[in-house]
Design an enzyme around this catalytic site. Structure first.
Site: not given
Length: 399
Positions: A22-23, A26, A201
């Site tokens: 996550h960091e 950034h 289908d």
């Protein structure tokens, strides 16, 4: 016990990696746009270890409760060396700031998708919606255990009607059956010739089956059993969808959409679940749908590893990444979503001022937003404390 502990450690480690990524989202986008990043740390509190590469210090801190990426000039209130001013965050174009701020959540979404793809390609994906998709068609339907051999002349409604694996029965006698439970209830209530609508289908087919009544044994709430006469057609439910490495892309994509919808629904219902957490701390029965902290999630990960439920382990990891990604985009400070909201407000405000022939306004004064920020931190900290406490004194455990 050893496997359980290893599962807890592994799940906690994977959460830590998600936070680091996550960091890193950034960090990567900020550097790509030429912004100055001074520090990238995992954890908070006292520094354990660090090293410097170029203008950025990378390191690890003692409290594993998150991380941070320090970008020069995150707001106009920050003191910035005049030399670094052109590279300050608040000096960049709005779209660049929004990309950097949202990169953390986007990274969580990517991680969640990758986890789902690995699941799809190796072990399949669970039928999370409970769709009434057929996995198998029985040779007959008769009273007694399903393992009993077919007696001559026993009816086989689904087989006689040409039902195939991967067919989806979407209606019984004109009544919609969006889930397998709906299909069971409506079929068990029928007898004799009945119209079934089948999706195959992408095309809808209508077939008529002569539904027989058979005897089935059911367990009651008190543990005793009873026999009931119910309708049956002789089909088995597909609880897991399997893919190859190529089709897993589509499967993971569709499943990602389902998880996004479930995550948003969970966020909307989040406040109403807090009383159940408080009740559990006081000794009440823990609601299986009540929120859990990282501690609770890790304990569930340990249970899953001990029981060999790796699909559940990975599904929980993917779900946690989607939840954190979506939650972090909520327009509340100090979340990234709050900063995005402020930056977009400034952009829209300046656009409206320009239409009226006025100059752009000054940067938003974050000091005025501090009371709201502190309130969000207080509420978030309180909820975290409650869920951690509940996960210690009255945790949710896999049976």
């Amino acid at each position: 016990m050893v496997v359980n502990i290893l599962g807890i450690v592994l799940f906690a480690l994977l959460i830590g990696i998600s936070i680091a990524l996550h960091e890193f989202g950034h960090l990567l986008t900020a550097k790509a746009f030429g912004m100055k990043v001074t520090r990238y740390f995992i954890g908070f509190g006292p520094k354990i270890w660090s090293f410097r590469k170029g203008e950025t210090e990378y390191g690890l801190k003692a409290i594993p409760a998150g991380g941070f990426c320090e970008i020069t000039g995150m707001t106009a209130l920050d003191e910035v060396n005049p030399v670094d001013a052109p590279r300050a965050f608040y000096k960049q174009a709005t779209w660049k700031r929004v990309v950097v701020l949202s990169a953390g959540s986007i990274t969580h979404f990517i991680v969640g998708f990758v986890v789902l793809y690995v699941m799809a390609a190796t072990m399949g994906l669970p039928n999370l919606k409970g769709e009434p998709v057929i996995a198998s068609v029985s040779d007959c339907v008769q009273s007694g255990p399903a393992t009993d051999a077919c007696v001559p002349g026993a009816p086989a409604p689904a087989k006689a009607a040409g039902i195939r694996p991967d067919d989806q029965i979407i209606a019984v006698a004109g009544q919609a059956t969006p889930t397998w439970t709906d299909l069971l209830e409506k079929t068990q209530a029928r007898s004799g010739p009945t119209e079934f609508t089948v999706l195959r289908d992408g095309e809808q087919l209508k077939v008529t089956m002569d539904v027989p009544k058979v005897t089935r044994e059911y367990k009651k709430a008190d543990g005793s059993t009873e026999k009931r006469e119910v309708g049956a057609i002789g089909v088995g439910w597909r609880s897991n969808f399997e893919y190859n490495p190529l089709t897993a892309v589509g499967g993971a994509t569709a499943f990602t959409g389902t998880m996004f919808a479930n995550t948003w629904e969970g966020l909307l219902r989040f406040p109403e679940k807090i009383p159940a957490v408080i009740k559990a701390i006081g000794g009440g029965e823990r609601d299986l749908e009540s929120p859990v902290s990282v501690v609770g999630a890790s304990r569930l990960g340990g249970d899953a590893a001990e029981q060999g439920l790796w699909q559940f382990f990975l599904l929980m990891l993917a779900g946690l990444n989607f939840f954190v990604g979506v939650f972090n985009l909520l327009p509340l400070l100090p979340l990234d979503g709050g900063h995005i909201a402020v930056n977009l407000y400034e952009r829209v405000r300046d656009w409206l001022r320009k239409l009226r022939g006025k100059p752009a306004g000054g940067p938003v004064n974050y000091l005025r937003l501090l009371p709201l920020t502190y309130f969000v931190i207080f509420i978030g900290g309180g909820i975290t404390l409650l869920t951690v406490t509940a996960d210690i004194v009255n945790p949710i455990r896999l049976p």
